[in-house]
Structure formats: structure tokens, C-alpha cells
Design a protein around this motif. Structure first.
Motif, PDB file in Angstrom:
ATOM      1  N   PHE A   1      -7.473   2.175   7.893  1.00 21.45           N
ATOM      2  CA  PHE A   1      -6.190   1.496   8.126  1.00 21.45           C
ATOM      3  C   PHE A   1      -5.856   1.470   9.619  1.00 21.45           C
ATOM      4  O   PHE A   1      -5.356   0.481  10.147  1.00 21.45           O
ATOM      5  CB  PHE A   1      -5.072   2.178   7.341  1.00 21.45           C
ATOM      6  CG  PHE A   1      -5.299   2.165   5.853  1.00 21.45           C
ATOM      7  CD1 PHE A   1      -5.543   0.978   5.188  1.00 21.45           C
ATOM      8  CD2 PHE A   1      -5.282   3.346   5.120  1.00 21.45           C
ATOM      9  CE1 PHE A   1      -5.769   0.950   3.816  1.00 21.45           C
ATOM     10  CE2 PHE A   1      -5.497   3.332   3.754  1.00 21.45           C
ATOM     11  CZ  PHE A   1      -5.745   2.142   3.095  1.00 21.45           C
TER      12      PHE A   1
ATOM     13  N   SER B   1      -2.033   8.461   4.117  1.00 22.65           N
ATOM     14  CA  SER B   1      -3.281   8.804   3.416  1.00 22.65           C
ATOM     15  C   SER B   1      -4.331   9.433   4.319  1.00 22.65           C
ATOM     16  O   SER B   1      -5.276  10.042   3.846  1.00 22.65           O
ATOM     17  CB  SER B   1      -3.886   7.532   2.811  1.00 22.65           C
ATOM     18  OG  SER B   1      -4.396   6.693   3.850  1.00 22.65           O
TER      19      SER B   1
ATOM     20  N   ARG C   1      -6.289   2.777  -4.076  1.00 23.11           N
ATOM     21  CA  ARG C   1      -7.723   2.727  -3.723  1.00 23.11           C
ATOM     22  C   ARG C   1      -8.298   1.314  -3.825  1.00 23.11           C
ATOM     23  O   ARG C   1      -9.080   0.895  -2.990  1.00 23.11           O
ATOM     24  CB  ARG C   1      -8.522   3.697  -4.601  1.00 23.11           C
ATOM     25  CG  ARG C   1      -8.753   5.048  -3.909  1.00 23.11           C
ATOM     26  CD  ARG C   1      -9.743   5.894  -4.688  1.00 23.11           C
ATOM     27  NE  ARG C   1      -9.253   6.197  -6.017  1.00 23.11           N
ATOM     28  CZ  ARG C   1      -8.411   7.214  -6.294  1.00 23.11           C
ATOM     29  NH1 ARG C   1      -8.025   8.018  -5.326  1.00 23.11           N
ATOM     30  NH2 ARG C   1      -7.993   7.433  -7.525  1.00 23.11           N
TER      31      ARG C   1
ATOM     32  N   LEU D   1       0.784  -1.234   0.000  1.00 23.52           N
ATOM     33  CA  LEU D   1       0.000   0.000   0.000  1.00 23.52           C
ATOM     34  C   LEU D   1       0.818   1.287   0.000  1.00 23.52           C
ATOM     35  O   LEU D   1       0.602   2.185  -0.811  1.00 23.52           O
ATOM     36  CB  LEU D   1      -0.891   0.029   1.252  1.00 23.52           C
ATOM     37  CG  LEU D   1      -2.204  -0.722   1.195  1.00 23.52           C
ATOM     38  CD1 LEU D   1      -2.853  -0.695   2.565  1.00 23.52           C
ATOM     39  CD2 LEU D   1      -3.130  -0.118   0.150  1.00 23.52           C
TER      40      LEU D   1
ATOM     41  N   TYR E   1       1.296   4.339  -2.720  1.00 23.73           N
ATOM     42  CA  TYR E   1       0.957   5.730  -2.380  1.00 23.73           C
ATOM     43  C   TYR E   1       2.121   6.673  -2.722  1.00 23.73           C
ATOM     44  O   TYR E   1       1.942   7.705  -3.360  1.00 23.73           O
ATOM     45  CB  TYR E   1       0.622   5.827  -0.892  1.00 23.73           C
ATOM     46  CG  TYR E   1      -0.066   7.118  -0.556  1.00 23.73           C
ATOM     47  CD1 TYR E   1      -1.447   7.235  -0.615  1.00 23.73           C
ATOM     48  CD2 TYR E   1       0.675   8.254  -0.216  1.00 23.73           C
ATOM     49  CE1 TYR E   1      -2.084   8.426  -0.340  1.00 23.73           C
ATOM     50  CE2 TYR E   1       0.054   9.455   0.065  1.00 23.73           C
ATOM     51  CZ  TYR E   1      -1.329   9.530   0.008  1.00 23.73           C
ATOM     52  OH  TYR E   1      -1.953  10.723   0.276  1.00 23.73           O
TER      53      TYR E   1
ATOM     54  N   GLN F   1      -7.226  -0.403  -0.777  1.00 21.05           N
ATOM     55  CA  GLN F   1      -7.993   0.090   0.375  1.00 21.05           C
ATOM     56  C   GLN F   1      -9.384  -0.549   0.410  1.00 21.05           C
ATOM     57  O   GLN F   1      -9.870  -0.965   1.470  1.00 21.05           O
ATOM     58  CB  GLN F   1      -8.122   1.617   0.303  1.00 21.05           C
ATOM     59  CG  GLN F   1      -8.995   2.173   1.414  1.00 21.05           C
ATOM     60  CD  GLN F   1      -9.025   3.689   1.446  1.00 21.05           C
ATOM     61  OE1 GLN F   1      -8.201   4.348   0.818  1.00 21.05           O
ATOM     62  NE2 GLN F   1      -9.968   4.242   2.182  1.00 21.05           N
ATOM     63  N   GLU F   2     -10.000  -0.637  -0.756  1.00 22.20           N
ATOM     64  CA  GLU F   2     -11.346  -1.205  -0.823  1.00 22.20           C
ATOM     65  C   GLU F   2     -11.330  -2.675  -0.392  1.00 22.20           C
ATOM     66  O   GLU F   2     -12.202  -3.131   0.349  1.00 22.20           O
ATOM     67  CB  GLU F   2     -11.843  -1.087  -2.255  1.00 22.20           C
ATOM     68  CG  GLU F   2     -13.357  -1.074  -2.346  1.00 22.20           C
ATOM     69  CD  GLU F   2     -13.769  -0.909  -3.800  1.00 22.20           C
ATOM     70  OE1 GLU F   2     -13.319   0.062  -4.433  1.00 22.20           O
ATOM     71  OE2 GLU F   2     -14.514  -1.792  -4.275  1.00 22.20           O
TER      72      GLU F   2
ATOM     73  N   ALA G   1       0.153   3.262   5.928  1.00 24.29           N
ATOM     74  CA  ALA G   1      -0.899   3.677   4.991  1.00 24.29           C
ATOM     75  C   ALA G   1      -1.807   4.716   5.659  1.00 24.29           C
ATOM     76  O   ALA G   1      -2.264   5.672   5.018  1.00 24.29           O
ATOM     77  CB  ALA G   1      -1.711   2.467   4.544  1.00 24.29           C
ATOM     78  N   TYR G   2      -2.047   4.539   6.949  1.00 27.88           N
ATOM     79  CA  TYR G   2      -2.884   5.499   7.672  1.00 27.88           C
ATOM     80  C   TYR G   2      -2.207   6.871   7.734  1.00 27.88           C
ATOM     81  O   TYR G   2      -2.808   7.900   7.407  1.00 27.88           O
ATOM     82  CB  TYR G   2      -3.178   4.986   9.090  1.00 27.88           C
ATOM     83  CG  TYR G   2      -3.746   6.074   9.969  1.00 27.88           C
ATOM     84  CD1 TYR G   2      -4.999   6.626   9.695  1.00 27.88           C
ATOM     85  CD2 TYR G   2      -3.010   6.597  11.030  1.00 27.88           C
ATOM     86  CE1 TYR G   2      -5.509   7.657  10.468  1.00 27.88           C
ATOM     87  CE2 TYR G   2      -3.514   7.620  11.808  1.00 27.88           C
ATOM     88  CZ  TYR G   2      -4.763   8.152  11.522  1.00 27.88           C
ATOM     89  OH  TYR G   2      -5.257   9.183  12.271  1.00 27.88           O
TER      90      TYR G   2
ATOM     91  N   ASP H   1     -10.915  -2.814   3.338  1.00 25.89           N
ATOM     92  CA  ASP H   1     -12.149  -2.401   4.002  1.00 25.89           C
ATOM     93  C   ASP H   1     -13.179  -3.532   4.009  1.00 25.89           C
ATOM     94  O   ASP H   1     -13.785  -3.846   5.029  1.00 25.89           O
ATOM     95  CB  ASP H   1     -12.694  -1.176   3.254  1.00 25.89           C
ATOM     96  CG  ASP H   1     -13.742  -0.455   4.066  1.00 25.89           C
ATOM     97  OD1 ASP H   1     -13.889  -0.791   5.255  1.00 25.89           O
ATOM     98  OD2 ASP H   1     -14.418   0.425   3.515  1.00 25.89           O
TER      99      ASP H   1
ATOM    100  N   GLN I   1      -6.524   7.815   5.921  1.00 26.95           N
ATOM    101  CA  GLN I   1      -7.759   7.016   5.871  1.00 26.95           C
ATOM    102  C   GLN I   1      -7.915   6.188   7.155  1.00 26.95           C
ATOM    103  O   GLN I   1      -7.103   5.296   7.421  1.00 26.95           O
ATOM    104  CB  GLN I   1      -7.745   6.088   4.659  1.00 26.95           C
ATOM    105  CG  GLN I   1      -7.710   6.799   3.323  1.00 26.95           C
ATOM    106  CD  GLN I   1      -8.964   7.616   3.081  1.00 26.95           C
ATOM    107  OE1 GLN I   1     -10.075   7.123   3.221  1.00 26.95           O
ATOM    108  NE2 GLN I   1      -8.789   8.885   2.728  1.00 26.95           N
TER     109      GLN I   1
END
Ligand code: DMJ
Length: 643
Positions: free
Chosen positions: A289, A284, A246, A233, A237, A249-250, A280-281, A253, A286
Motif C-alpha cells: 500500500f 495493516s 485480502r 480497504l 479492516y 489487497q490482491e 491501509a498501510y 497488488d 502491508q
């Protein structure tokens, strides 16, 4: 077939049972009837038992106390020092009024129990009127409710934490067109590795690029945890491959689930998954993560339930049962495994406000500090039951390596406040230099391994990371030996480059010797393979950042070209079995660390230094960048929850 009717306890006949169509009508009908009958039988036996027990109880009024464990309710406050007087609650000690109230209370409770039983009976009878499908549907609805509740609990937002200063998340694009071109080539290689994994191995841990299917090893357990996705990941990035990021990430998730009955390596899951998710967190922003990292960390905690608090090597994510590798000396845990948790666990405590993770790793550190070290060296094996060292084998390569790395990085990650870690690092590398670092006859500096009282003049590919570590630790070294450690880093980089240069493929072997005429070459057939490992390129990158000597970019480019030429296949990248053979055979594995580390270090080598500057980011042992926590006077936390 006639349907028998059951005579329920109330004497009312139940309606005939609707058996419905079935391939085995007789079996189904018999089964349902007997199930219901047994259920009713159990219920009636239970009720009879309760009534019987209740009415045959001794008459408690004779004992002046109603002793069903309810005295707290009935006698809320008795101050015996005051001779058993009424203290505004109930009267005690043989007063008629008091006995009357007890009897009333008993009666009230009996009635309540009777009413509850009748209600339960009615409910059971109602249930029996329903068809099997209806009952099953009800059970399923209940189950779904519980699952939803659990999910809600799991995805509960974590406490807000002031994010550390995230500097240098930029393109890092070099001005020099030649360097830019090289960097683009590395990005293209990443895309090739990812696209093929996406196509043939999606969701599996790794890819078999020749067979074009998923691959896994026992370190990831027996379930598909998408190791390559999580590990790759942050590289995606950094390279600006946002669509691919993405997609990853999907998948995470929707699919990454840790409630699986699978026994995984605590170390590998920590460095690849928790490290990967945390990086990754931070990159990004998001939340998913961070949430996944915390969920997973919770599943690793049972591994620490040992008599000493030194974790098991493996843990079952579902049952929490842990154990050690069968091959490890005397049931020991491995230094490089239990000693490579610190960075991630400190970040977990920082992000959650829960000190549990921090306490676990600090406990390990304290225990190690108390132990005797033969020649000042840390043996690779430690028994988690007895707290004693296993075999006296010390290595800066496999089994020991990242323990030393994490001492240095704990200090760097704490904004250099964790001086205890720095001291442990300084002490350790002094002993390593004294006992393990040597010069070969041909003038190559190498790091050997200490095995039961003698030095083995062999160095592993894994050990090559140490060149970068020495350079990274130069600044801040004891007695201001920065120049010395930078020089040591450069010598290790040179030796490791030689181990590549002396092969047919210009790729390094797994282990190489400095003995009996051998100079940086593998002697045994089973040490001649290259499995896309990053350590040599990692050291080139650190040396480049600290010296800007162009030879490191040159050496990195040589390695990239060799990988492209000999490891690239149409279905991805594969390791090779013999780097001394000009027509190598493939091992058919695209390791997840190839995307996490090898390609990331190459990309950074051809990027500007302001992309993830080393003053602000510390890379975990799987090359996942974690930000420095700028903390005042504490090694732990900017999170107010700790203060
Ligand atoms: C990686 O998983 C990590 O770098 C680890 O510390 C040891 N080696 C592998 C790659 O070679």
C-alpha cells in the motif's frame, strides 16, 4: 513466386528469404523485401556519409589542435600561466614531438570509427538473416527487459522509517448488546455493498447497483482504477472483514496501475487513493500500500508545474499534462482541491524521506498567507497562472470545505506543533462566524455562502461536516473558547438533523434554505437528492466522541435505518433522487465514499472510543485515518532523512 536475392554491400549474396505461409503471400513477401532493402540502403548511406565526413575533414594537424571536443582528454592539464610547458600531460604549442602524438591519436580514432562501422554493418547483416518472427521475438525480449527494470525500480523498497505509535487498532467492541447489534447491522450493510461491488463492478471505480455493472465519473478519468476497492480497504479492516480486505489487497497488488493515459482529479485521487492506501498501510503494515501510494503521488506531481505552484485540478497520469475544470471561474483552481493535499503529502514525505511533497504543500500555504482576503474570507477560486483570486465566492460547503478542515487537521496531525496551521484555522473560522454563520427565524443555526457581496441563506449537505470540525477544533481554540465551539458544533448537528427529519425519507437533501419561509428544506427540485453522503453522520460521530450525548447515536441510527429502507436494493445501495417523495427513484450509483465514509462513521459511532482514538489518529476528508506524527519541534518529520 521466385524470391529475389539481394546483393549486400559486401558482395555476398544473402540466402533466399523464407516467406512462410500467409493469407496474402504476395503482400507479405513484397513488404519484407522492401523493408530490408530500405534498411540496407539507409545503412549504406549512413556509412558512406560517415567515411566521407571523416576523410574530408580539414587536416587538423595543421591547426596544432585536435578539435573534436576531446581536448580535455588529449590535453588534460595546461597551466597557461606557466608559458605552455609540459605539465606531465601533453605538450602543446608547435613542438614536433607533440604533433607526432596528435597524429597518432587521430589515426587511432579513425581506426576505431572504422572498426565500429564495420561491426555495426556485420550486426545489421546478421539481423537481416533472421526471420521477421525472430526479429520480433528479440525486440519483445528487449522490451520485457526494460519493463522488468522499470518494475524493479518502482518496487524498490523505500527507506525504513520509524513508524509512529499506532494506538487503538482494536475491535472496539461495545459491551452493551443493543449497541453491539446496531454495530453488527452496519457491518452487514458494508458486506452487502462490498459483495455486490465484488460481483458486478469488480475493478471498476464504482457500482451501478440496479443495472448491476461498473460505473465511473470523470473524476477518476477513463480507466478502471478500482476506486471502491481502495476507498473501502480501511473500513473492511476496521470491521474485521479480513478475507474481503485480502481480496482487495490482491487486486491492488496485481492490477492497480498508474501508467495509464487517463486524466484524473488531483484532489479526488489524493483523498481517496493516496489517503486510502496510506491508511491501509498504517493499519495493516502491508508494504504494497505504501509503495502504491508513493508511485501514485509521483504521478500527481506534474500538476504542480504552474507559474504559481498552485496545482491544476486535473492531471493526465501518463503525460503529466494538467488543466482546470472548464466550469471554474476564470480558469481558476479550487480552494477545497488544492487546499486538501496537506495531510497526505506530509505523510508521503515522512514515509519516503523525500521532502518534495512537503515542499509542494508548504508552498501553497505560504502563497495563501501572503494574499489579501476580502473580509478575512478565502474565496473559492484562485488562478494558478496569475496567482489572483477569481470570483469572490466563499463557502464552507462545496469548493471550500476541506481547505478549512485540513488547516485544523495539519495542526492535530503534527502533534499540535504546526501552530502556523492552527493560526490560519482560527483566523478563518473567526471570519466565517462573523460573516457566514446565522440563526434562522425558526432558531436554527446555519452557515450560508458569501457570493459577490451578499449572503446566500442556503446550506449544503457538504457543509454539515463543519459541526464535527468545530467540535474537533474546540480544544486548543483561541481565547479558550472551547465551550463556544463545542456548542456551535452541536447547533450545526441539530440543524442538519432537522434537514433530515423534515423529509419523507428521513434522509437529507443536497442543499436546504433558510429563506422566504423555508427552514432547512430544499426548494429547488435539483437539490432534493441524497447520494449516500457522509457529512451529517460524520458530525454525529465527532459530537458523540466529545459529548457522549446519546442523541447522536439515536440520530445516527435513524439515518442508518433510512438508508437501509430506501437506498438498499438487491444489487447494493443506491442514491435517491427526491428525499421528499415517499416513492423515490434511484440514481443507480453506489458511491465509493459510502463504503469509505458513511458506513465507517456509522460503525465508529457504535464502537468504543478506544478504536482509533482521536488523540492518535486524524481522519482525512475521505475518513481515512492517518496517525498523528509525534514530532519534536518540526512540522515535518520523524524521519532522520530530514534532520
Ligand atoms: C467525499 O469525497 C469527501 O468527504 C469530500 O471532502 C467531499 N465530499 C465527499 C462525500 O460527500
Amino acid at each position: 513466386m521466385t524470391t529475389p536475392a539481394l546483393l549486400p554491400l559486401s558482395g555476398r549474396r544473402l540466402p533466399p528469404l523464407n516467406l512462410g505461409a500467409s493469407a496474402f503471400p504476395h503482400h507479405r513477401a513484397t513488404l519484407r523485401l522492401s523493408e530490408k532493402f530500405i534498411l540496407l540502403l539507409i545503412l549504406s548511406a549512413f556509412i558512406t556519409l560517415c567515411f566521407g565526413a571523416f576523410f574530408f575533414l580539414p587536416d587538423s594537424s595543421k591547426h596544432k589542435r585536435f578539435d573534436l571536443g576531446l581536448e580535455d582528454v588529449l590535453i588534460p592539464h595546461v597551466d597557461t600561466s606557466k608559458g605552455g610547458k609540459n605539465l606531465g600531460g601533453f605538450l602543446i604549442h608547435g613542438q614536433g614531438h607533440d604533433e607526432h602524438r596528435h597524429r597518432e591519436e587521430e589515426e587511432r580514432l579513425r581506426n576505431k570509427i572504422r572498426a565500429d562501422h564495420e561491426k555495426a554493418l556485420e550486426e545489421a547483416k546478421e539481423k537481416l538473416k533472421k526471420s521477421r518472427d525472430e526479429i520480433q521475438a528479440e525486440i519483445q525480449t528487449e522490451k520485457n527487459k526494460v519493463v522488468q527494470e522499470l518494475k524493479k525500480k518502482d518496487s524498490k523498497p523505500l527507506p525504513p522509517v520509524p513508524l509512529p505509535n499506532l494506538i487503538g487498532i482494536n475491535s472496539g467492541e461495545p459491551a452493551d448488546p443493543d449497541i453491539r447489534e446496531k454495530r453488527n447491522k452496519i457491518k452487514e450493510m458494508m458486506k452487502h455493498a462490498w459483495d455486490n461491488y465484488r460481483q458486478y463492478g469488480w475493478g471498476h471505480n464504482e457500482l451501478k447497483p440496479i443495472a448491476r455493472k461498473g460505473h465511473s465519473t470523470n473524476i477518476f478519468g477513463n480507466s478502471q482504477m478500482g476506486a471502491t476497492i481502495v476507498d473501502a480497504l480501511d473500513t473492511l479492516y476496521i470491521m474485521g472483514l479480513h478475507d474481503e480486505f485480502r481480496e482487495g489487497q490482491e487486486w491492488i497488488d496485481k492490477n492497480l496501475d498508474f501508467s495509464v493515459n487517463s486524466e484524473v482529479s488531483v484532489f479526488e485521487v489524493n483523498i481517496r487513493f493516496i489517503g486510502g492506501l496510506l491508511a491501509a498501510y498504517y493499519l495493516s503494515g502491508q508494504e504494497v500500500f505504501k509503495i502504491k501510494a508513493v508511485q501514485l503521488a509521483g504521478k500527481l506531481l506534474p500538476a504542480f508545474n504552474t507559474p504559481t505552484g498552485i496545482p491544476w485540478a486535473m492531471v493526465n497520469l501518463k503525460s503529466g499534462v494538467g488543466r482546470n475544470w472548464g466550469w471554474a471561474s476564470a480558469g481558476s483552481s479550487i480552494l477545497a482541491e488544492f487546499g486538501t493535499l496537506h495531510m497526505e503529502f506530509v505523510h508521503l514525505s515522512y514515509l519516503t524521506g523525500d521532502p518534495v511533497y512537503y515542499n509542494k504543500v508548504m508552498h501553497i500555504r505560504k502563497l495563501l498567507q501572503k494574499m489579501d482576503r476580502p473580509n478575512g474570507l478565502y474565496p473559492n477560486y484562485l488562478n494558478p497562472r496569475t496567482g489572483r483570486w477569481g470570483q469572490h465566492h466563499t463557502s464552507v460547503g462545496g469548493l471550500g470545505d476541506s481547505f478549512y478542515e485540513y488547516l485544523l487537521k495539519a495542526w492535530l496531525m503534527s502533534d499540535k506543533m504546526d501552530t502556523e496551521a492552527r493560526k490560519m484555522y482560527d483566523d478563518a473560522i473567526e471570519a466565517i462566524e462573523k460573516h457566514l454563520v446565522r440563526k434562522s427565524n425558526g432558531g436554527l443555526t446555519f452557515i450560508g455562502e458569501w457570493k459577490n457581496g451578499h449572503l446566500e441563506r442556503k446550506m449544503g449537505h457538504l457543509t454539515c461536516f463543519a459541526g464535527g470540525m468545530f467540535a474537533l477544533g474546540a480544544d486548543g481554540s483561541r481565547d479558550d473558547k472551547a465551550g463556544h465551539y463545542l456548542q456551535l458544533g452541536a447547533e450545526i448537528a441539530h440543524t442538519c438533523h432537522e434537514s433530515y427529519d423534515r423529509t419523507a425519507l428521513k434522509l437529507g437533501p443536497e442543499a436546504f434554505k433558510f429563506d422566504g419561509g423555508a427552514e432547512a428544506v430544499a426548494v429547488r427540485q435539483n437539490e432534493k437528492y441524497y447520494i449516500l453522503r457522509p457529512e451529517v453522520i460524520e458530525t454525529y460521530w465527532y459530537m458523540w466522541r466529545f459529548t457522549h450525548d446519546p442523541k447522536y447515536r439515536q440520530w445516527g441510527w435513524e439515518a442508518a435505518q433510512a438508508i437501509e429502507k430506501y437506498c438498499r436494493v438487491s444489487g447494493g445501495f443506491s442514491g435517491v433522487k427526491d428525499v421528499y417523495s415517499s416513492s423515490p427513484t434511484y440514481d443507480d450509483v453506489q458511491q465509493s465514499f459510502f463504503l469509505a465514509e458513511t458506513l465507517k462513521y456509522l460503525y465508529l459511532l457504535f464502537s468504543n472510543d478506544d478504536l482509533l482514538p482521536l488523540d492518535n489518529w486524524v481522519f482525512n476528508t475521505e475518513a481515512h485515518p492517518l496517525p498523528v506524527l509525534h514530532l519534536a519541534n518540526t512540522t515535518l518529520s520523524g524521519n532522520p532523512a530530514y534532520r
